[in-house]
Scaffold this motif. Structure first.
Motif, short mmCIF file in Angstrom:
data_model
loop_
_atom_site.label_atom_id
_atom_site.label_comp_id
_atom_site.label_asym_id
_atom_site.label_seq_id
_atom_site.Cartn_x
_atom_site.Cartn_y
_atom_site.Cartn_z
N PRO A 97 -3.26 -29.94 72.55
CA PRO A 97 -3.03 -28.84 73.48
C PRO A 97 -3.75 -29.03 74.81
CG PRO A 97 -4.60 -28.20 71.79
CD PRO A 97 -4.11 -29.55 71.40
N ALA A 98 -3.04 -28.66 75.86
CA ALA A 98 -3.66 -28.67 77.19
C ALA A 98 -4.64 -27.50 77.30
CB ALA A 98 -2.58 -28.56 78.26
N ALA A 99 -5.61 -27.64 78.17
CA ALA A 99 -6.61 -26.60 78.38
C ALA A 99 -6.10 -25.55 79.36
CB ALA A 99 -7.90 -27.22 78.89
N ASP A 100 -6.77 -24.41 79.36
CA ASP A 100 -6.43 -23.33 80.28
C ASP A 100 -6.48 -23.82 81.72
OD1 ASP A 100 -6.06 -20.41 80.90
OD2 ASP A 100 -7.98 -20.74 81.90
N GLY A 101 -5.45 -23.46 82.48
CA GLY A 101 -5.41 -23.83 83.89
C GLY A 101 -4.78 -25.17 84.18
N LYS A 102 -4.41 -25.91 83.14
CA LYS A 102 -3.80 -27.22 83.32
C LYS A 102 -2.27 -27.10 83.29
CE LYS A 102 -7.66 -29.58 83.34
NZ LYS A 102 -8.12 -30.30 84.56
N PRO A 103 -1.57 -28.02 83.97
CA PRO A 103 -0.10 -28.02 83.87
C PRO A 103 0.34 -28.37 82.45
CG PRO A 103 -0.86 -29.34 85.74
CD PRO A 103 -2.07 -29.04 84.91
N TYR A 104 1.48 -27.83 82.07
CA TYR A 104 1.98 -28.04 80.72
C TYR A 104 2.33 -29.51 80.47
CZ TYR A 104 5.21 -27.88 76.76
OH TYR A 104 5.84 -28.10 75.56
N ALA A 105 3.14 -30.11 81.34
CA ALA A 105 3.59 -31.49 81.05
C ALA A 105 4.14 -32.15 82.30
CB ALA A 105 4.67 -31.46 79.96
N ASP A 106 3.37 -32.19 83.36
CA ASP A 106 3.85 -32.82 84.60
C ASP A 106 3.57 -34.32 84.56
OD1 ASP A 106 1.10 -32.60 84.83
OD2 ASP A 106 1.13 -32.19 86.98
N GLY A 153 4.61 -25.72 84.62
CA GLY A 153 4.01 -24.43 84.32
C GLY A 153 2.54 -24.55 83.98
N ILE A 154 1.76 -23.56 84.36
CA ILE A 154 0.32 -23.60 84.14
C ILE A 154 -0.03 -22.90 82.83
CG2 ILE A 154 -1.93 -22.94 85.06
CD1 ILE A 154 -0.45 -25.12 86.64
N VAL A 155 -0.80 -23.57 82.01
CA VAL A 155 -1.22 -23.05 80.71
C VAL A 155 -2.27 -21.96 80.91
CG1 VAL A 155 -2.38 -23.67 78.55
CG2 VAL A 155 -0.70 -25.23 79.57
N ARG A 156 -2.06 -20.83 80.24
CA ARG A 156 -3.02 -19.73 80.32
C ARG A 156 -3.46 -19.35 78.91
NH1 ARG A 156 -4.88 -20.38 85.21
NH2 ARG A 156 -3.30 -20.13 86.84
N LEU A 157 -4.73 -19.52 78.63
CA LEU A 157 -5.32 -19.19 77.33
C LEU A 157 -6.42 -18.16 77.55
CD1 LEU A 157 -5.62 -22.88 76.14
CD2 LEU A 157 -4.02 -21.20 75.21
N SER A 158 -6.48 -17.15 76.68
CA SER A 158 -7.44 -16.08 76.94
C SER A 158 -8.14 -15.51 75.72
CB SER A 158 -6.72 -14.92 77.67
OG SER A 158 -5.67 -14.40 76.86
N ASP A 159 -7.63 -15.77 74.51
CA ASP A 159 -8.19 -15.12 73.33
C ASP A 159 -8.93 -16.15 72.47
OD1 ASP A 159 -8.77 -13.71 70.98
OD2 ASP A 159 -6.91 -12.54 71.09
#
Length: 227
Positions: A97-106, A153-159
């Motif tokens: 998994p990509a980290a928060d704030g990173k692009p999904y798959a550019d 798209g930018i990955v957003r993780l929060s929980d």
């Protein structure tokens, strides 16, 4: 148990057909997902694909296992972040998994708003060593360009409860030892915080649903079975 199957870049949900058939024989209910932008011609976004995965999680009769292949490891992890209490396990096949704030798959160049399959040169070596020429031609012919809104798209993780969800890493073109080394080196910060993390080996290339569907299904079934 329901097992949601999310394929990686350029793939349609039908790529899981052989795996799904084998999973049924193991007593599970496979749910291969075809997401927005995977063959419907839409200009889908990452948010659209996440919403489709979450809809499948919410529709499951119990707590499903969510399988993410390759780049879709991030989609599976985004589901765990959004539904930490509703997912039994996350299984990552050949991806992290990509980290928060990173692009999904550019990873590759966009052309006319999409990221087409770049050909086999970037995947020479362990990734594609088990694919013969016929399989490579078939893969390339069926490859679905990835909408730019998904790829960038930018990955957003929060929980942080996502770290409580058990994770199994299926290691095809790399070994469990290599995966552990990458995590220890800080290359996969999300997995470094997972509280229940397992690794299983699978001797194949990057697309085991094509070359080792029965063995992949066996590993997925074992991962989904209650301890």
């Amino acid at each position: 148990m329901d097992i949601l199957l999310i394929a990686g870049l350029w793939l349609h949900g039908s790529t899981w057909d052989d795996v799904a058939a084998a999973l049924r024989s193991h007593g599970h209910r496979p749910v291969p997902l075809t997401l927005p932008g995977q063959g419907d011609g839409s200009a889908a976004t990452l948010e659209d694909q996440v919403a489709a995965v979450l809809a499948a999680v919410d529709a499951a009769p119990g707590k499903p296992a969510v399988v993410g292949h390759s780049a879709a490891a991030t989609l599976a992890w985004l589901a765990a972040d959004a539904r930490p209490d509703k997912i039994a396990k996350v299984v990552l096949v050949g991806g992290f998994p990509a980290a928060d704030g990173k692009p999904y798959a550019d990873f590759f160049e966009l052309r006319d708003g999409v990221m087409p399959f770049p050909g086999w040169e970037p995947f020479e070596g362990p990734d594609s060593a088990d694919l013969d020429e016929e399989a490579r031609r078939a893969f390339a012919a069926a490859a679905i360009p990835v909408p730019g809104g998904v790829a960038t798209g930018i990955v957003r993780l929060s929980d942080e409860r996502r770290f409580d969800v058990p994770v199994v890493v299926v290691c095809p073109e790399f070994t469990p030892t290599q995966a552990k080394e990458w995590i220890s080196a800080g290359d996969v910060p999300e997995l470094a915080q997972v509280k229940h993390l397992e690794f299983v080996d699978l001797y194949s290339g990057h697309w085991p649903m094509h070359t080792q569907p029965a063995e992949l299904a066996r590993l997925l079934a074992a991962a989904a079975d209650p301890v």
